[in-house]
Structure formats: structure tokens, C-alpha cells
Design a protein around this motif. Sequence first.
Motif, PDB file in Angstrom:
ATOM      1  N   THR A  11      14.595  -0.036  14.346  1.00 60.74           N
ATOM      2  CA  THR A  11      13.320  -0.085  13.860  1.00 60.74           C
ATOM      3  C   THR A  11      13.113  -1.646  12.982  1.00 60.74           C
ATOM      4  N   ILE A  12      13.986  -2.086  12.260  1.00 64.75           N
ATOM      5  CA  ILE A  12      14.026  -3.317  11.682  1.00 64.75           C
ATOM      6  C   ILE A  12      14.144  -4.564  12.807  1.00 64.75           C
ATOM      7  N   TYR A  13      14.881  -4.209  13.922  1.00 66.94           N
ATOM      8  CA  TYR A  13      14.712  -5.122  14.808  1.00 66.94           C
ATOM      9  C   TYR A  13      13.351  -5.207  15.599  1.00 66.94           C
ATOM     10  N   VAL A  14      12.867  -3.895  15.932  1.00 65.90           N
ATOM     11  CA  VAL A  14      11.544  -4.402  16.865  1.00 65.90           C
ATOM     12  C   VAL A  14      10.477  -4.679  15.736  1.00 65.90           C
ATOM     13  N   LEU A  15      10.422  -4.399  14.254  1.00 64.65           N
ATOM     14  CA  LEU A  15       9.395  -4.837  13.312  1.00 64.65           C
ATOM     15  C   LEU A  15       9.427  -6.456  13.486  1.00 64.65           C
ATOM     16  N   GLY A  16      10.711  -7.001  13.261  1.00 62.71           N
ATOM     17  CA  GLY A  16      11.074  -8.314  13.144  1.00 62.71           C
ATOM     18  C   GLY A  16      10.608  -9.180  14.548  1.00 62.71           C
ATOM     19  N   GLN A  17      10.545  -8.318  15.549  1.00 64.11           N
ATOM     20  CA  GLN A  17      10.044  -9.123  16.536  1.00 64.11           C
ATOM     21  C   GLN A  17       8.491  -9.228  16.764  1.00 64.11           C
ATOM     22  N   LYS A  18       7.874  -8.399  15.848  1.00 67.11           N
ATOM     23  CA  LYS A  18       6.463  -8.393  15.920  1.00 67.11           C
ATOM     24  C   LYS A  18       5.768  -9.182  14.622  1.00 67.11           C
ATOM     25  N   GLN A  19       6.793  -9.096  13.765  1.00 63.18           N
ATOM     26  CA  GLN A  19       6.239  -9.713  12.271  1.00 63.18           C
ATOM     27  C   GLN A  19       7.292 -10.428  11.548  1.00 63.18           C
ATOM     28  N   GLN A  20       6.851 -11.617  11.120  1.00 64.72           N
ATOM     29  CA  GLN A  20       7.747 -12.459  10.261  1.00 64.72           C
ATOM     30  C   GLN A  20       8.792 -11.999   9.361  1.00 64.72           C
ATOM     31  N   ASN A  21       8.236 -11.351   8.318  1.00 59.98           N
ATOM     32  CA  ASN A  21       8.947 -10.515   7.389  1.00 59.98           C
ATOM     33  C   ASN A  21       8.893  -9.047   7.412  1.00 59.98           C
ATOM     34  N   VAL A  22      10.046  -8.401   7.277  1.00 58.68           N
ATOM     35  CA  VAL A  22      10.202  -6.960   7.103  1.00 58.68           C
ATOM     36  C   VAL A  22      10.408  -6.542   5.909  1.00 58.68           C
ATOM     37  N   ARG A  23       9.727  -5.604   5.420  1.00 58.21           N
ATOM     38  CA  ARG A  23      10.152  -4.933   4.119  1.00 58.21           C
ATOM     39  C   ARG A  23      10.512  -3.473   4.348  1.00 58.21           C
ATOM     40  N   SER A  24      11.035  -2.733   3.165  1.00 57.75           N
ATOM     41  CA  SER A  24      11.564  -1.518   3.363  1.00 57.75           C
ATOM     42  C   SER A  24      10.355  -0.547   3.679  1.00 57.75           C
ATOM     43  N   ILE A  25       9.153  -1.022   3.114  1.00 59.22           N
ATOM     44  CA  ILE A  25       7.843   0.028   2.927  1.00 59.22           C
ATOM     45  C   ILE A  25       7.541  -0.109   4.484  1.00 59.22           C
ATOM     46  N   ASP A  26       7.691  -1.306   5.254  1.00 58.54           N
ATOM     47  CA  ASP A  26       7.086  -1.329   6.532  1.00 58.54           C
ATOM     48  C   ASP A  26       8.285  -0.333   7.606  1.00 58.54           C
ATOM     49  N   VAL A  27       9.547  -0.386   7.271  1.00 60.68           N
ATOM     50  CA  VAL A  27      10.425   0.272   7.935  1.00 60.68           C
ATOM     51  C   VAL A  27      10.003   2.018   7.622  1.00 60.68           C
ATOM     52  N   ALA A  28       9.708   2.435   6.521  1.00 66.88           N
ATOM     53  CA  ALA A  28       9.238   3.695   5.925  1.00 66.88           C
ATOM     54  C   ALA A  28       7.859   3.937   6.603  1.00 66.88           C
ATOM     55  N   LYS A  30       6.843   2.851   9.531  1.00 71.48           N
ATOM     56  CA  LYS A  30       7.006   2.792  10.883  1.00 71.48           C
ATOM     57  C   LYS A  30       7.617   4.280  11.379  1.00 71.48           C
ATOM     58  N   MET A  31       8.926   4.641  10.482  1.00 72.24           N
ATOM     59  CA  MET A  31       9.716   5.582  10.758  1.00 72.24           C
ATOM     60  C   MET A  31       9.279   7.218  10.516  1.00 72.24           C
ATOM     61  N   GLY A  32       8.362   7.068   9.418  1.00 65.84           N
ATOM     62  CA  GLY A  32       7.616   8.261   8.685  1.00 65.84           C
ATOM     63  C   GLY A  32       8.406   8.605   7.482  1.00 65.84           C
ATOM     64  N   PHE A  33       9.247   7.998   7.105  1.00 59.97           N
ATOM     65  CA  PHE A  33      10.214   8.379   6.149  1.00 59.97           C
ATOM     66  C   PHE A  33       9.876   7.739   4.724  1.00 59.97           C
ATOM     67  N   SER A  34      10.287   8.646   3.597  1.00 60.98           N
ATOM     68  CA  SER A  34       9.881   8.213   2.477  1.00 60.98           C
ATOM     69  C   SER A  34      10.641   6.852   2.052  1.00 60.98           C
ATOM     70  N   LYS A  35      10.052   6.126   0.900  1.00 65.01           N
ATOM     71  CA  LYS A  35      10.596   4.912   0.593  1.00 65.01           C
ATOM     72  C   LYS A  35      12.156   5.297  -0.001  1.00 65.01           C
ATOM     73  N   PRO A  36      12.247   6.218  -0.738  1.00 65.18           N
ATOM     74  CA  PRO A  36      13.665   6.384  -1.407  1.00 65.18           C
ATOM     75  C   PRO A  36      14.667   6.596  -0.261  1.00 65.18           C
ATOM     76  N   SER A  37      14.392   7.454   0.821  1.00 66.82           N
ATOM     77  CA  SER A  37      15.247   7.550   1.878  1.00 66.82           C
ATOM     78  C   SER A  37      15.567   6.206   2.673  1.00 66.82           C
ATOM     79  N   VAL A  38      14.571   5.284   2.802  1.00 65.59           N
ATOM     80  CA  VAL A  38      14.802   4.115   3.504  1.00 65.59           C
ATOM     81  C   VAL A  38      15.701   3.152   2.625  1.00 65.59           C
ATOM     82  N   SER A  39      15.348   3.193   1.084  1.00 65.91           N
ATOM     83  CA  SER A  39      16.224   2.242   0.298  1.00 65.91           C
ATOM     84  C   SER A  39      17.573   2.894   0.334  1.00 65.91           C
TER      85      SER A  39
END
Length: 77
Positions: A11-28, A30-39
Motif C-alpha cells: 500500500t505504501i508503495y502504491v500510494l508513493g507512485q501516485k503522490q509525493q508524500n505518504v502518511r500513516s493516515i493515507d495508508v489507513a 486506503k486500507m480501511g484500517f484504524s490509525k492505531p492499527s496502522v501506527s
Amino acid sequence: MHESGEMYLETIYVLGQKQQNVRSIDVAEKMGFSKPSVSRGVSILKQQGYLTVDGNGFLELTDSGMDLAKKIYERHT
């Protein structure tokens, strides 16, 4: 590596191809997970040397993380 770790890397790889900066909230979002799970997942991947987090909270795959993420992505596509 567990499947969840692979999913985070991919997910981080795919998001990185589409946007310059990827944050945990972006991953959460995209994946439909909670922020604490992603952290927690990000923390584990960081400890394993697959990614780094800068002072602004942006995630960046290390060389080994990038290599593994590409392999996972290619396997899934």
C-alpha cells in the motif's frame, strides 16, 4: 513477514507512485484500517528496517523495503 506487513508495504508503495508524500493516515484510509492499527504496523516495519518516518510523519521505504514492496506488488498483479 506476515501478510499484514506485506499489505502495508504494498500500500505504501502504491500510494508513493501516485503522490509525493505518504502518511500513516493515507495508508489507513486506503486500507480501511484504524490509525492505531496502522501506527503499530508502521512501527514494526520501521524496526525491521523496511521504512523510515521523517519529522513530518511522511513514510519512506528503505531500499530493502522498496525491493520487497515491488516484489509483493508484482506478485499480486
